[in-house]
Write a protein that holds these residues in place. Structure first.
Motif, PDB file in Angstrom:
ATOM      1  N   PRO A 287     -19.513  14.147 -13.386  1.00  0.00           N
ATOM      2  CA  PRO A 287     -19.971  15.324 -14.118  1.00  0.00           C
ATOM      3  C   PRO A 287     -21.426  15.185 -14.547  1.00  0.00           C
ATOM      4  O   PRO A 287     -21.913  14.075 -14.783  1.00  0.00           O
ATOM      5  CB  PRO A 287     -19.034  15.373 -15.331  1.00  0.00           C
ATOM      6  CG  PRO A 287     -18.519  13.983 -15.486  1.00  0.00           C
ATOM      7  CD  PRO A 287     -18.469  13.402 -14.111  1.00  0.00           C
ATOM      8  N   PRO A 288     -22.149  16.306 -14.675  1.00  0.00           N
ATOM      9  CA  PRO A 288     -23.583  16.243 -14.997  1.00  0.00           C
ATOM     10  C   PRO A 288     -23.880  15.711 -16.392  1.00  0.00           C
ATOM     11  O   PRO A 288     -24.979  15.211 -16.634  1.00  0.00           O
ATOM     12  CB  PRO A 288     -24.032  17.707 -14.853  1.00  0.00           C
ATOM     13  CG  PRO A 288     -22.790  18.511 -14.971  1.00  0.00           C
ATOM     14  CD  PRO A 288     -21.703  17.676 -14.410  1.00  0.00           C
ATOM     15  N   ASP A 289     -22.912  15.801 -17.330  1.00  0.00           N
ATOM     16  CA  ASP A 289     -23.165  15.266 -18.664  1.00  0.00           C
ATOM     17  C   ASP A 289     -23.085  13.743 -18.686  1.00  0.00           C
ATOM     18  O   ASP A 289     -23.529  13.109 -19.646  1.00  0.00           O
ATOM     19  CB  ASP A 289     -22.183  15.855 -19.676  1.00  0.00           C
ATOM     20  CG  ASP A 289     -20.733  15.551 -19.313  1.00  0.00           C
ATOM     21  OD1 ASP A 289     -20.454  15.362 -18.116  1.00  0.00           O
ATOM     22  OD2 ASP A 289     -19.898  15.491 -20.228  1.00  0.00           O
ATOM     23  N   LYS A 290     -22.546  13.149 -17.612  1.00  0.00           N
ATOM     24  CA  LYS A 290     -22.527  11.694 -17.472  1.00  0.00           C
ATOM     25  C   LYS A 290     -23.718  11.205 -16.651  1.00  0.00           C
ATOM     26  O   LYS A 290     -24.386  10.247 -17.021  1.00  0.00           O
ATOM     27  CB  LYS A 290     -21.219  11.240 -16.818  1.00  0.00           C
ATOM     28  CG  LYS A 290     -19.965  11.607 -17.592  1.00  0.00           C
ATOM     29  CD  LYS A 290     -19.949  10.967 -18.964  1.00  0.00           C
ATOM     30  CE  LYS A 290     -18.668  11.316 -19.712  1.00  0.00           C
ATOM     31  NZ  LYS A 290     -18.645  10.760 -21.091  1.00  0.00           N
ATOM     32  N   LEU A 291     -23.966  11.874 -15.532  1.00  0.00           N
ATOM     33  CA  LEU A 291     -25.098  11.513 -14.678  1.00  0.00           C
ATOM     34  C   LEU A 291     -25.416  12.691 -13.772  1.00  0.00           C
ATOM     35  O   LEU A 291     -24.546  13.163 -13.034  1.00  0.00           O
ATOM     36  CB  LEU A 291     -24.780  10.276 -13.830  1.00  0.00           C
ATOM     37  CG  LEU A 291     -25.935   9.702 -13.013  1.00  0.00           C
ATOM     38  CD1 LEU A 291     -27.062   9.238 -13.938  1.00  0.00           C
ATOM     39  CD2 LEU A 291     -25.462   8.541 -12.145  1.00  0.00           C
ATOM     40  N   SER A 292     -26.649  13.164 -13.846  1.00  0.00           N
ATOM     41  CA  SER A 292     -27.051  14.306 -13.025  1.00  0.00           C
ATOM     42  C   SER A 292     -27.179  13.904 -11.567  1.00  0.00           C
ATOM     43  O   SER A 292     -27.339  12.726 -11.226  1.00  0.00           O
ATOM     44  CB  SER A 292     -28.389  14.857 -13.524  1.00  0.00           C
ATOM     45  OG  SER A 292     -28.273  15.335 -14.845  1.00  0.00           O
ATOM     46  N   ALA A 293     -27.119  14.912 -10.696  1.00  0.00           N
ATOM     47  CA  ALA A 293     -27.246  14.684  -9.261  1.00  0.00           C
ATOM     48  C   ALA A 293     -28.672  14.263  -8.910  1.00  0.00           C
ATOM     49  O   ALA A 293     -29.624  14.579  -9.640  1.00  0.00           O
ATOM     50  CB  ALA A 293     -26.875  15.961  -8.506  1.00  0.00           C
ATOM     51  N   PRO A 294     -28.866  13.542  -7.813  1.00  0.00           N
ATOM     52  CA  PRO A 294     -30.212  13.110  -7.428  1.00  0.00           C
ATOM     53  C   PRO A 294     -31.199  14.264  -7.292  1.00  0.00           C
ATOM     54  O   PRO A 294     -32.355  14.143  -7.722  1.00  0.00           O
ATOM     55  CB  PRO A 294     -29.977  12.401  -6.085  1.00  0.00           C
ATOM     56  CG  PRO A 294     -28.569  11.966  -6.125  1.00  0.00           C
ATOM     57  CD  PRO A 294     -27.830  12.999  -6.909  1.00  0.00           C
ATOM     58  N   TRP A 295     -30.763  15.374  -6.680  1.00  0.00           N
ATOM     59  CA  TRP A 295     -31.691  16.500  -6.514  1.00  0.00           C
ATOM     60  C   TRP A 295     -32.077  17.094  -7.871  1.00  0.00           C
ATOM     61  O   TRP A 295     -33.215  17.497  -8.070  1.00  0.00           O
ATOM     62  CB  TRP A 295     -31.061  17.557  -5.620  1.00  0.00           C
ATOM     63  CG  TRP A 295     -31.949  18.749  -5.390  1.00  0.00           C
ATOM     64  CD1 TRP A 295     -31.722  20.030  -5.761  1.00  0.00           C
ATOM     65  CD2 TRP A 295     -33.236  18.743  -4.754  1.00  0.00           C
ATOM     66  NE1 TRP A 295     -32.772  20.842  -5.391  1.00  0.00           N
ATOM     67  CE2 TRP A 295     -33.713  20.072  -4.767  1.00  0.00           C
ATOM     68  CE3 TRP A 295     -34.019  17.752  -4.165  1.00  0.00           C
ATOM     69  CZ2 TRP A 295     -34.944  20.433  -4.224  1.00  0.00           C
ATOM     70  CZ3 TRP A 295     -35.247  18.102  -3.625  1.00  0.00           C
ATOM     71  CH2 TRP A 295     -35.692  19.427  -3.656  1.00  0.00           C
ATOM     72  N   THR A 296     -31.149  17.114  -8.812  1.00  0.00           N
ATOM     73  CA  THR A 296     -31.455  17.582 -10.156  1.00  0.00           C
ATOM     74  C   THR A 296     -32.463  16.659 -10.836  1.00  0.00           C
ATOM     75  O   THR A 296     -33.360  17.113 -11.555  1.00  0.00           O
ATOM     76  CB  THR A 296     -30.173  17.670 -11.003  1.00  0.00           C
ATOM     77  OG1 THR A 296     -29.203  18.460 -10.318  1.00  0.00           O
ATOM     78  CG2 THR A 296     -30.448  18.286 -12.358  1.00  0.00           C
TER      79      THR A 296
END
Length: 272
Positions: free
Chosen positions: A52-61
């Motif tokens: 999930p993004p609140d744990k770790l954002s995606a590389p492109w983000t």
């Protein structure tokens, strides 16, 4: 002998007289396999919702956040502040570490007086010193600079001391037989012999300098990369946190590459 045979022999002699060409070292592409696989797995896990993004954002983000921070000038300002802190702390720590290493390495009395307190201070963790430094220096720049200086001083001290004590005794004896004074032996034999070990200490010191800066900037900082990371943590911006961590890593890699370049220039006499 025919003309063609003469030409072949002439070319062969010229090639024999030419110095051997250095072999072109091609980059080993296999070293990129595991980083690319990890990056792809990270992107897939983020896209499928496993991460999930609140744990770790995606590389492109993370890339987009880095570009946005660079365009706004926030990343450049934080980089300049952190670089200034590392520069000031490195200068203080390098001078202290080298001088103490020389004094301790050259003299038995120097080692007896300098080495015990240095070894005791070396074992203290950075986090344990922060409350005391805040009481002494406040929450301004001094605390962060002193932390970096300590991180730089100890590896340099250990390696300079070891390099001096490991000087070739045959070379020292030969310089004494040739009539070199103590200062000349130090300048022409002992210190050059300690230089490879000192450069190893320099690489270690730069790595610890960035580590000490991270510790200092995450405590009572109002500017710098560490402040950027802490501020992003408050708003759950894991993408900006990763941008700050990547910037720390890149700065560490660049400084280490500069020292390795210095090694190749200064230690050209080494065969390997």
């Amino acid at each position: 002998m025919s003309i063609s045979t003469t030409g072949v022999l002439t070319r062969a002699r010229k090639r024999a007289a030419e110095p051997p060409r250095a072999a072109v070292r091609r980059p080993d592409l296999r070293r990129w396999i595991s980083p690319v696989v990890l990056l792809a797995a990270w992107q897939i896990a983020s896209a499928t919702g496993v991460l999930p993004p609140d744990k770790l954002s995606a590389p492109w983000t993370v890339v987009q956040a880095g570009v946005e921070a660079a365009r706004s000038g926030e990343l450049g300002a934080a980089f300049a502040v952190s670089l200034g802190r590392v520069g000031a702390g490195f200068a203080l720590g390098a001078v202290a570490g080298v001088l103490l290493g020389i004094v301790s390495g050259l003299s038995r009395w120097g080692e007896a007086l300098v080495d015990p307190p240095v070894q005791m201070l070396r074992t203290l963790p950075f986090l344990g010193l922060i409350p005391l430094f805040i009481l002494w220096f406040g929450i301004g720049e001094e605390t962060k600079i002193v932390l970096v200086a300590l991180g730089v001083a100890f590896p340099l001290y250990l390696n300079v001391h070891s390099g001096i004590r490991g000087a070739d005794p045959d070379l020292v004896e030969a310089s004494r037989a040739l009539g070199f004074s103590r200062a000349e032996r130090l300048w022409h034999v002992v210190l050059p012999g300690a230089l490879p070990q000192a450069l190893v200490g320099l690489r270690q010191s730069l790595g610890l300098a960035w580590l000490a800066l991270i510790v200092g900037e995450t405590v009572n900082a109002d500017a710098g990369v560490g402040y950027l990371i802490n501020n992003a943590r408050e708003f759950l911006r894991t993408d900006v946190v990763v941008v700050g961590l990547v910037l720390y890593a890149l700065l560490g890699l660049v400084t280490d590459a500069l020292v390795r370049l210095l090694e190749r220039k200064v230690l050209r006499w080494r065969t390997r």
